[in-house]
Scaffold this motif. Structure first.
Motif, PDB file in Angstrom:
ATOM      1  N   LEU A   4     -45.734  13.001 -31.555  1.00 37.04           N
ATOM      2  CA  LEU A   4     -44.601  12.103 -31.319  1.00 37.04           C
ATOM      3  C   LEU A   4     -44.910  11.146 -30.173  1.00 37.04           C
ATOM      4  O   LEU A   4     -44.684   9.934 -30.281  1.00 37.04           O
ATOM      5  CB  LEU A   4     -43.344  12.921 -31.011  1.00 37.04           C
ATOM      6  N   GLU A   5     -45.445  11.682 -29.100  1.00 37.21           N
ATOM      7  CA  GLU A   5     -45.759  10.850 -27.930  1.00 37.21           C
ATOM      8  C   GLU A   5     -46.863   9.839 -28.240  1.00 37.21           C
ATOM      9  O   GLU A   5     -46.860   8.718 -27.719  1.00 37.21           O
ATOM     10  CB  GLU A   5     -46.177  11.748 -26.764  1.00 37.21           C
ATOM     11  N   LEU A   6     -47.800  10.231 -29.094  1.00 37.99           N
ATOM     12  CA  LEU A   6     -48.898   9.332 -29.451  1.00 37.99           C
ATOM     13  C   LEU A   6     -48.481   8.318 -30.514  1.00 37.99           C
ATOM     14  O   LEU A   6     -49.214   7.347 -30.766  1.00 37.99           O
ATOM     15  CB  LEU A   6     -50.099  10.147 -29.972  1.00 37.99           C
ATOM     16  N   GLY A   7     -47.332   8.546 -31.158  1.00 31.61           N
ATOM     17  CA  GLY A   7     -46.874   7.631 -32.211  1.00 31.61           C
ATOM     18  C   GLY A   7     -47.761   7.653 -33.444  1.00 31.61           C
ATOM     19  O   GLY A   7     -47.901   6.624 -34.137  1.00 31.61           O
ATOM     20  N   LEU A   8     -48.354   8.804 -33.738  1.00 29.24           N
ATOM     21  CA  LEU A   8     -49.319   8.873 -34.840  1.00 29.24           C
ATOM     22  C   LEU A   8     -48.690   8.607 -36.195  1.00 29.24           C
ATOM     23  O   LEU A   8     -49.377   8.181 -37.133  1.00 29.24           O
ATOM     24  CB  LEU A   8     -49.987  10.262 -34.867  1.00 29.24           C
ATOM     25  N   ASP A   9     -47.382   8.878 -36.333  1.00 29.93           N
ATOM     26  CA  ASP A   9     -46.745   8.776 -37.643  1.00 29.93           C
ATOM     27  C   ASP A   9     -46.028   7.449 -37.858  1.00 29.93           C
ATOM     28  O   ASP A   9     -45.418   7.237 -38.914  1.00 29.93           O
ATOM     29  CB  ASP A   9     -45.755   9.932 -37.825  1.00 29.93           C
ATOM     30  N   GLN A  10     -46.084   6.581 -36.861  1.00 33.14           N
ATOM     31  CA  GLN A  10     -45.421   5.288 -37.003  1.00 33.14           C
ATOM     32  C   GLN A  10     -46.170   4.414 -38.006  1.00 33.14           C
ATOM     33  O   GLN A  10     -47.392   4.481 -38.106  1.00 33.14           O
ATOM     34  CB  GLN A  10     -45.313   4.589 -35.654  1.00 33.14           C
ATOM     35  N   THR A  11     -45.411   3.605 -38.727  1.00 29.70           N
ATOM     36  CA  THR A  11     -45.988   2.755 -39.762  1.00 29.70           C
ATOM     37  C   THR A  11     -46.694   1.566 -39.117  1.00 29.70           C
ATOM     38  O   THR A  11     -46.086   0.835 -38.339  1.00 29.70           O
ATOM     39  CB  THR A  11     -44.886   2.244 -40.703  1.00 29.70           C
ATOM     40  N   PRO A  12     -47.966   1.343 -39.439  1.00 26.30           N
ATOM     41  CA  PRO A  12     -48.691   0.216 -38.828  1.00 26.30           C
ATOM     42  C   PRO A  12     -48.162  -1.127 -39.334  1.00 26.30           C
ATOM     43  O   PRO A  12     -47.639  -1.234 -40.446  1.00 26.30           O
ATOM     44  CB  PRO A  12     -50.139   0.432 -39.306  1.00 26.30           C
ATOM     45  N   ALA A  13     -48.299  -2.136 -38.497  1.00 25.69           N
ATOM     46  CA  ALA A  13     -47.981  -3.499 -38.928  1.00 25.69           C
ATOM     47  C   ALA A  13     -49.012  -3.943 -39.960  1.00 25.69           C
ATOM     48  O   ALA A  13     -50.093  -3.360 -40.084  1.00 25.69           O
ATOM     49  CB  ALA A  13     -47.988  -4.445 -37.730  1.00 25.69           C
ATOM     50  N   LYS A  14     -48.660  -4.974 -40.707  1.00 20.88           N
ATOM     51  CA  LYS A  14     -49.555  -5.468 -41.749  1.00 20.88           C
ATOM     52  C   LYS A  14     -50.871  -5.914 -41.134  1.00 20.88           C
ATOM     53  O   LYS A  14     -50.903  -6.618 -40.137  1.00 20.88           O
ATOM     54  CB  LYS A  14     -48.902  -6.632 -42.493  1.00 20.88           C
ATOM     55  N   ASN A  15     -51.972  -5.460 -41.715  1.00 21.00           N
ATOM     56  CA  ASN A  15     -53.304  -5.856 -41.261  1.00 21.00           C
ATOM     57  C   ASN A  15     -54.223  -5.896 -42.462  1.00 21.00           C
ATOM     58  O   ASN A  15     -53.756  -5.908 -43.605  1.00 21.00           O
ATOM     59  CB  ASN A  15     -53.810  -4.906 -40.162  1.00 21.00           C
TER      60      ASN A  15
END
Length: 852
Positions: A19-30
């Motif tokens: 959670l702290e690392l934000g590993l599950d957050q959806t990446p922006a378009k790249n």
């Protein structure tokens, strides 16, 4: 010394770190390829069951694997939060539905997080939240503007004691209200529909685009849409300007019509009923109003009907035939009327027999010389037309189109395609749902709520009882508003929407879940849609999936998204079953904790019990609480069991011993990795030893097999079996000081990571790595590592194995024969013997056939 790993000590720690690392957050378009992994969102009942666990763990493994393969992944979760259970809870517990629902959401969210699911909770949606249903209402208005939302009268279940409308689920098998016990009646109300029939053909044809869907599901949708080609025919009513329209797939049998049947609800019933028959017809309509649609149309239920006294003219031959009403004809299907051809339709034959109606044969089998055969049972196959005037002697197959052309030329019919699919009735006379954003004005008529006034807020602090219908209809302060057109007093629509509306577009909202200006941004929706992998139960094969396909096509036509289909691939996971005990004499289920499995008996009656596996259910006393499994073994063990026990599309039989088996396997990995001594690892000396080559081959075989299992058809069970093989190979390896061994340990953890994410990260860290294992790429396969330097050649004498030898891989047949002939195993049997034949199977065996 071996130690026992404690899931409780590591799982909460890693969940917090992720959670702290934000590993599950959806990446922006790249420039990475995208992958949208989605589980069907749950109703927030308050407690997870094992079916939930299976669904969400399957999707999570796919999402984690795709991240490791370099995809940017969208893996969201939300809540299908409107619906009847919240109203029932409000009645039973005195809790407002909103409060009950949000409490359940909090509880279930915590339970889901305990499973270690890599969900982007920043995109969480709840369909009961105004920031969601504002856009549900906005989308309804787009349907209305496009001419796809309209009103008409339709029947509802009416409780005459409580004076309220009931959902189908609130009517028991005997047709009684779940609360009052009253016989439920059918009542006509003006209700809202969506014109899904406008998209029937496209919904049917586009099934061919769904290559990633199970054929079973596509067939179910095809049958539900139910395309039929036939004729629309009109029968003039005697002494009236009205006509009764029917649709038939057998226009070739029109000359065999001996009666016409109307649905009891058909508006023409009142016009064709004579004074003499009125009392009989009224009584029959009252009787049918108490029957469910299922009972009226079931093959094993009696087909009942009465004469109306009216008649129609058969337009093909001028014959006058009676008009009846019958319980098996439904007004909502087709035209609400059918032509009766008892000689050539099995249902009509049975109905005519029970109601003493005549039968007229107009189709004969090609090999028949009289019509008697048709009087014993309905003849429904093709044949030769008889008693059909100008069409006598014609093949009935050709007769279909010939009769249609004749009907068109005479003005009583035309060729037509019809669908079984009916328009979607979305009105619900319930409280806990999305308000329909329409207003009724005596001067202006039906007026949509202006978009700038959305959402129409559902009042949440309400008093709830089982009587008197929805609270919305009784809340004058909410219901009474000014007309947005003329500002005169007007009334809100007090019906709410079918909850299937909410789930028909939620996957689009996830692509842009926080947007306050639009339901979703076009670019974001086009970027992420369609869903690359959708996972859910087979029970949603028709309605939810069909409605979602319909919604997607409508929003496409409104230029809101640029795709035709919402879900590229569909996985329908099997049910989770458990051992169940039932008294077949009383049909009662008995809790397993009340019986002796060695001698299962009913504790009350002493009757022997039947044991079998059945879907987990509270009513069957066979459920296993996921919380108990998580507390005892941890999430990783629960995940491994649920994935290993059966292929994802098959039913899974719960077994405590198998859960324990997965826990032991994870302990073996724990001890294997914990026993690694990095200080003794030597530098690579260049050429690998045979032991190193064998271990490297085992490692890359596991990479190859697991990678294949996580693509395509998702064989998680065989992937875990490969993990077990690799674990055993590492355990038995003799080259523990080699970099190949340490590399193998690391690859084992990387392969394990999607399945048991907490344990994999803990052990990865123990090897000295500082970043999370879930930021590391999936291991790359080296095909050269799979090549074998030597093979084991089997030596056979007269077809019986007498030994084996190691020989160079890729040896020619001549060399294999030479190696075999010179081997000690062969020499013992062939020395001094006449060899009649030598059979060489390359890379497998050499068989010597000696003379007797």
């Amino acid at each position: 010394m071996e130690t026992r790993y404690s899931a409780a000590d590591i799982e909460a720690k890693w969940q917090q770190q992720w959670l702290e690392l934000g590993l599950d957050q959806t990446p922006a378009k790249n420039d990475q390829p995208k992958f949208y992994a989605l589980s069907m969102f749950p109703y927030p009942s308050g407690k997870l069951h094992m079916g939930h666990v299976r669904n969400y763990v399957i999707t999570d493994v796919i999402a984690r694997y795709k991240r490791m393969k370099g995809f940017r992944v969208l893996h969201p979760m939300g809540w299908d939060a409107f619906g009847l259970p919240a109203e029932n809870a409000a009645i039973d517990r005195g809790i407002p539905p909103a409060k009950w629902t949000y409490q359940n959401i909090e509880q279930m969210r915590d339970q889901l997080k305990q499973l270690g699911l890599s969900i982007d909770w920043d995109r969480e949606v709840a369909t009961c939240s105004p920031d969601y249903y504002k856009w549900t209402q906005w989308l309804f208005l787009q349907f209305y503007k496009g001419g796809l939302a309209y009103q008409k009268e339709a029947a509802v279940n009416w409780d005459p004691i409580d004076q309220t409308v009931l959902a189908n689920e609130q009517v028991d098998a005997e047709g009684k209200s779940w609360r009052s016990g009253a016989i439920v009646e059918k009542k006509l109300l003006r209700q809202w529909f969506l014109k899904i029939t406008d998209y029937a053909e496209e919904l049917l044809q586009d099934l061919d685009k769904l290559g990633g869907w199970p054929e079973r599901v596509k067939t179910m949708q095809q049958n539900w849409i139910g395309k039929s080609s036939g004729a629309h025919l009109e029968f003039p009513i005697v002494d009236s300007d009205e006509k009764i329209a029917v649709f038939t797939t057998r226009p070739d049998t029109i000359y065999g019509v001996t009666y016409v049947v109307l649905a009891p609800e058909h508006p023409l019933v009142a016009k064709v009923t004579t004074a003499k028959q009125k009392a009989t017809v009224d009584a029959f309509i009252e009787e049918v109003s108490k029957e469910s649609e299922q009972d009226r149309t079931a093959d094993d239920k009696p087909k009942k009907g009465v004469l109306t006294g009216g008649t129609v003219i058969n337009p093909a031959n001028g014959e006058e035939v009676p008009i009846l009403i019958a319980n098996y004809v439904l007004y909502e299907y087709g035209t609400g009327a059918v032509m009766g051809v008892p000689a050539h339709d099995a249902r009509d034959f049975k109905f005519a027999e029970e109601n003493n109606l005549p039968r007229k044969v107009v189709i004969l089998p090609d090999d028949a010389d009289n019509s008697d055969i048709c009087l014993l049972e309905a003849y429904t196959d093709a044949g030769t037309m008889i008693n059909s005037n100008r069409f006598n002697g014609m093949s009935s197959v050709k007769g279909k189109s010939a009769v249609i052309r004749y009907a068109e030329s005479e003005g009583f019919g035309e060729e037509r395609i019809q669908y079984r699919l009916r328009d979607w009735l979305i009105s619900r006379q319930r409280y806990w749902g999305c308000p329909i954003p329409m207003i009724y004005c005596d001067d202006c008529g039906v007026v949509p709520v202006p978009e700038e006034n959305l959402p129409v807020i559902l009042p949440e602090e309400v008093e709830f009882s089982a009587r008197g219908g929805s609270p919305l209809a009784q809340m004058d302060g909410w219901k009474n508003v000014d007309c947005p057109c003329c500002n005169k007093p007007a009334r809100r629509e007090t019906d709410t929407m079918d909850t299937f509306i909410d789930s028909s577009w939620y996957f689009l909202r996830y692509t842009d879940a926080k947007n306050e200006e639009k339901p979703f941004n076009l670019d974001d929706a086009n970027d992420w849609m369609g869903v690359d992998q959708y996972v859910g139960g087979i029970e949603h094969a028709i309605l939810h999936l069909l409605y979602s396909r319909f919604f997607t096509k409508v929003v496409r036509d409104r230029k809101l998204v640029g795709i035709d289909e919402p879900f590229k691939r569909l996985l329908t996971q099997g049910m989770v079953q458990a051992l169940t005990y039932k008294n077949t004499n009383t049909n009662k289920y008995i809790p397993i904790d009340q019986i002796d499995p060695e001698d299962p008996q009913d504790p009350e009656t002493g009757d022997p019990l039947t044991g079998f596996y059945e879907k987990m259910s509270k009513s069957k006393y066979n459920g296993v609480d996921p919380a108990l499994v998580l507390d005892k073994y941890g999430a990783d063990t629960a995940r491994m069991f649920i994935l290993f026990k059966a292929p994802p599309e098959k039913d899974l039989e719960w077994d405590d011993a198998d859960v324990e088996g997965q826990f032991r396997f994870l302990n073996r990995i724990w001890n294997l990795v914990s026993g690694c001594d990095l200080s003794v690892v030597k530098k690579s000396s260049g050429e690998l030893s045979k032991d190193e080559k064998d271990l490297r081959r085992a490692v890359h075989t596991a990479i190859k097999e697991i990678q294949e299992d996580l693509e395509g058809d998702y064989q998680f069970n065989t992937a875990i079996a490969e993990l077990m093989k690799l674990s055993n190979a590492l355990k038995d390896a003799k080259c523990v000081t080699s970099p190949v061994y340490i590399g193998g340990i690391e690859i084992l953890l990387l392969l394990l990571a999607p399945f048991a994410p907490h344990l994999a990260d803990e052990l990865w860290q123990s090897l000295g790595h500082t970043q999370s294992i879930h930021t590391v790429s999936f291991p790359k396969l080296d095909e050269s590592a799979l090549k074998v330097d030597e093979i084991t050649l089997v030596i056979q004498i007269m077809g019986k194995t007498r030994g084996t030898i190691e020989v160079p891989a890729g040896s020619s047949k001549e060399d294999l024969e030479k190696f075999a002939r010179e081997s000690e195993a062969a020499q013992r049997y062939i020395e001094g013997q006449e060899i009649r034949k030598i059979i060489v199977v390359p890379n497998k065996l050499v068989n010597f056939v000696i003379a007797k």
